[in-house]
Structure formats: structure tokens, C-alpha cells
Write a protein that holds these residues in place. Structure first.
Motif, PDB file in Angstrom:
ATOM      1  N   GLU A 151       0.821  -1.217   0.000  1.00 40.85           N
ATOM      2  CA  GLU A 151       0.000   0.000   0.000  1.00 40.85           C
ATOM      3  C   GLU A 151       0.854   1.266   0.000  1.00 40.85           C
ATOM      4  N   LYS A 152       2.148   1.131   0.290  1.00 41.60           N
ATOM      5  CA  LYS A 152       3.031   2.301   0.302  1.00 41.60           C
ATOM      6  C   LYS A 152       3.504   2.687  -1.096  1.00 41.60           C
ATOM      7  N   LEU A 153       3.305   1.825  -2.092  1.00 43.44           N
ATOM      8  CA  LEU A 153       3.693   2.156  -3.455  1.00 43.44           C
ATOM      9  C   LEU A 153       2.774   3.251  -3.995  1.00 43.44           C
ATOM     10  N   VAL A 154       3.373   4.330  -4.469  1.00 44.25           N
ATOM     11  CA  VAL A 154       2.597   5.485  -4.929  1.00 44.25           C
ATOM     12  C   VAL A 154       1.616   5.104  -6.032  1.00 44.25           C
ATOM     13  N   SER A 155       2.046   4.205  -6.923  1.00 42.59           N
ATOM     14  CA  SER A 155       1.187   3.845  -8.052  1.00 42.59           C
ATOM     15  C   SER A 155      -0.114   3.187  -7.625  1.00 42.59           C
ATOM     16  N   ASN A 156      -0.165   2.646  -6.392  1.00 43.43           N
ATOM     17  CA  ASN A 156      -1.372   1.966  -5.920  1.00 43.43           C
ATOM     18  C   ASN A 156      -2.511   2.931  -5.627  1.00 43.43           C
ATOM     19  N   TRP A 157      -2.186   4.176  -5.293  1.00 41.40           N
ATOM     20  CA  TRP A 157      -3.239   5.093  -4.848  1.00 41.40           C
ATOM     21  C   TRP A 157      -3.191   6.475  -5.477  1.00 41.40           C
ATOM     22  N   SER A 158      -2.113   6.799  -6.209  1.00 38.45           N
ATOM     23  CA  SER A 158      -1.942   8.173  -6.683  1.00 38.45           C
ATOM     24  C   SER A 158      -3.010   8.621  -7.669  1.00 38.45           C
ATOM     25  N   LYS A 159      -3.585   7.686  -8.438  1.00 35.38           N
ATOM     26  CA  LYS A 159      -4.618   8.072  -9.402  1.00 35.38           C
ATOM     27  C   LYS A 159      -5.928   8.459  -8.727  1.00 35.38           C
ATOM     28  N   ASN A 160      -6.057   8.117  -7.463  1.00 38.88           N
ATOM     29  CA  ASN A 160      -7.326   8.357  -6.755  1.00 38.88           C
ATOM     30  C   ASN A 160      -7.278   9.538  -5.798  1.00 38.88           C
ATOM     31  N   VAL A 161      -6.205  10.314  -5.850  1.00 38.75           N
ATOM     32  CA  VAL A 161      -6.111  11.464  -4.952  1.00 38.75           C
ATOM     33  C   VAL A 161      -6.004  12.749  -5.759  1.00 38.75           C
ATOM     34  N   GLY A 162      -6.571  13.806  -5.221  1.00 36.48           N
ATOM     35  CA  GLY A 162      -6.530  15.098  -5.894  1.00 36.48           C
ATOM     36  C   GLY A 162      -5.482  16.016  -5.322  1.00 36.48           C
ATOM     37  N   ALA A 163      -4.825  15.570  -4.250  1.00 35.24           N
ATOM     38  CA  ALA A 163      -3.803  16.377  -3.603  1.00 35.24           C
ATOM     39  C   ALA A 163      -2.702  15.475  -3.077  1.00 35.24           C
TER      40      ALA A 163
END
Length: 339
Positions: free
Chosen positions: A2-14
Motif C-alpha cells: 500500500e506504500k507504493l505510490v502507483s497503488n493510490w496516486s490516481k485516486n487522490v486530488g492532492a
């Protein structure tokens, strides 16, 4: 994972708070232009009778910037293109396919995927990247430990690694001659090669974070492949300069241990990677270095009464732990090894 940026970066606006750098180190909104002053050296000229001229260009670039690009370097375009393609495939794999390689702290794995850096647990701020790392030379010792997926990974990256090592040896011999040393002097300091394939996802607020913080590389010399997306910047005279992301060129930078060996005659270059809001970026850095037990010290031929040694002797393996202690501060690390 879960610490990999690619796992969540598309779902955040900031950008999350733990990825926001202090104002004095973040890139900010200022546009950094591509620097036309960074030398681009045609290596084919060295094979056409202009060897002395080429050597002088490399030495001048290594003294002024610690950074240059080479073209007509002998590595076929298709070899670099296939390797970049397979790294892209790897980073786009589903999480489940990469979980066995994952490590977010110091590891004994021979091939691993990490978020930010292996200092993740001690970092005050995390970098907006993830990296696949493994040894590449000698190839027969390491390639069977590399990812099995994508299926062509070992073939494509292996072919690229062999060519990169040959090019690195050629450049180091040109540098040796330029320093007044015998041509093969630096060969004994280039017995290892480690890859860091880096993935920088698109970032919603690139002005607040960094893909890689300011640093100089710890080894002897680094050869870098880029995918055509800008992001690499080098520091010169306290000013950041953008490096042309030419996918046909190879970026070469002098690393910290070579600065020691040449007694400060060449400088290791501080550089960083920034992100952008539109495109992901991939780069592949090959760190060519000495064996762990090798003694790193100023070359005796470059030391005399007028030019005493700037640095003390140390084993190559002692450098990286000190760099981690200083959170990647290459200048502070070199100060520790001053004579």
C-alpha cells in the motif's frame, strides 16, 4: 504494498502531507528550462581519430558539471527501446504480480521493489516514486534472480545491461587517460553494476513534492536511460538546470567515489528528479562501482606535495551506510571521509 505510490496516486486530488517537502527544498511553481549548456558528446569521434579531443570534452564536462550526455555511443536503439518497454510493463503489472519482490526497508533480497527509498521508515518526507533494484554484473551471476514477469524481462534487460557495462568501461578508460592515468586504471573500480529502474507516477501537485531529492550518486559512475519525459535536473552554481530527456542519448554522471579517487579533480554531480501532472516517467540508472572490499583512495599518481590527498582511504562498502546515515546528503558524507 500500500506504500507504493502507483497503488493510490490516481485516486487522490492532492499530495498527502507526508510527501510534501519544506518550501526551501520543494521545486515550487518555477519552470526549470532544459539546459542547452549541458554537454552532449559524440563518442563516435573517439573512434575516428579524435580521441584526444573527445577525452578533453569529457574531462571538461566532468569538471564543470559532473554531468554530460553521450550520443553515437554504440548501444543499438532497439536494445534501449525494448528495455524501457519491459520496465514500463513491469511497473504496470497488477499489485499481486509484484508482491514477492516488495521491500520497504533494508533487505537481503537480490532483487526488490521499494517505495521512495530503503530509508522509507526513517524518512521525514517520502519521494513520489518507486524503484526496482537488482545487480546486473556479472550477468550470469544475477540474471536468474530477476523478475520472471514480464516474460521477456531477463532477455531484454540482460541485453541492455551487457551494452551499458561495455559503454561504462569505455567511458572510464577515456576518463583515466584524461586524468593522466593508464587507460585501465579505473577497471578495478568497476567490477559491479546495480540497476535502479525508477517509476514516477503523474502527480496532482508536482510543485510540492519530489521524485528524487537532491543527491550525488555513491558509486564510481552512473549511466542513465530516459524515456523522453522530462524530470531530471542537475545543480550547477546553486541553480537547477533541466536535462534534455533524449531517449537516444545516455546520461553520464560522475559519482562520489570517483571524486575521491581523482582527488577532487572531477566532481560528483548533485541532481534530483521532479514530477509532472500529465505523464508518468520512467528512467533506468546503472550504478557502476567497486567491489565491497575495494580500497577507495586518491590515486597515488594524482597526489604530491603540491596536491596532497583530500580524502582518506576507506573500503567501498563503508560509503553507502554513511550516506544512509546522512539521509542521502552526499556532501556531508564526503566530509566524513576528508583526510
Amino acid at each position: 504494498m500500500e506504500k507504493l505510490v502507483s497503488n493510490w496516486s490516481k485516486n487522490v486530488g492532492a499530495v498527502p502531507e507526508d510527501y510534501i517537502y519544506p518550501p526551501e527544498t520543494r521545486p515550487g511553481n518555477m519552470h526549470i528550462p532544459i539546459g542547452e549548456s549541458i554537454p552532449v558528446i559524440d563518442l563516435s569521434q573517439a573512434d575516428k581519430g579524435d580521441r584526444t579531443v573527445t577525452i578533453q570534452k569529457i574531462i571538461n564536462a566532468s569538471q564543470e558539471f559532473g554531468f554530460f550526455q553521450v550520443i553515437n555511443h554504440g548501444i543499438p536503439d532497439n536494445v534501449m527501446k525494448e528495455a524501457m518497454s519491459v520496465w514500463k510493463e513491469f511497473f504496470e503489472l497488477p499489485v499481486e504480480a509484484k508482491k514477492d519482490l516488495y521491500a520497504d526497508s533494508f533487505t537481503t533480497k537480490d532483487c526488490w521493489l521499494s517505495p521512495s527509498s530503503l530509508n522509507y521508515g526513517r524518512e521525514k518526507v517520502h519521494m513520489w516514486r518507486e524503484a526496482l533494484r537488482h545487480s546486473c554484473h556479472p550477468l550470469q551471476k544475477w540474471h536468474h534472480m530477476w523478475p520472471q514477469t514480464p516474460p521477456r524481462y531477463q532477455e531484454c534487460v540482460g541485453a541492455c545491461s551487457v551494452e551499458i557495462k561495455k559503454l561504462g568501461s569505455k567511458i572510464l578508460r577515456l576518463i583515466s587517460e584524461g586524468l593522466g592515468l593508464h587507460g585501465e586504471f579505473l577497471d578495478e573500480y568497476s567490477q559491479t553494476m546495480v540497476l535502479s529502474a525508477n517509476y514516477y507516477p503523474a502527480c496532482p501537485q508536482p510543485e510540492l513534492t519530489l521524485g528524487v531529492t537532491k543527491h550525488a550518486d555513491p558509486s564510481i559512475i552512473t549511466l542513465l536511460l530516459q524515456d523522453g519525459v522530462s524530470g531530471l535536473q542537475v545543480l550547477k552554481d546553486d541553480t537547477w538546470i533541466g536535462v534534455d530527456p533524449n531517449p537516444h542519448a545516455i546520461v553520464v554522471n560522475i559519482a562520489s567515489q570517483l571524486q575521491v579517487i581523482c582527488n577532487g579533480k572531477l566532481k560528483s554531480a548533485e541532481h534530483r528528479a521532479v514530477t509532472n501532472s500529465r505523464k508518468a516517467r520512467i528512467s533506468a540508472a546503472f550504478f557502476i562501482g567497486a567491489l565491497a572490499e575495494s580500497i577507495i583512495e586518491p590515486a597515488k599518481a594524482l597526489v604530491d606535495e603540491l596536491c596532497p590527498p583530500i580524502y582518506k582511504s576507506f573500503k567501498s562498502k563503508e560509503f553507502l551506510p554513511k550516506l544512509y546515515e546522512t539521509y542521502g546528503d552526499s556532501q556531508a558524507t564526503l566530509e566524513f571521509f576528508k583526510a
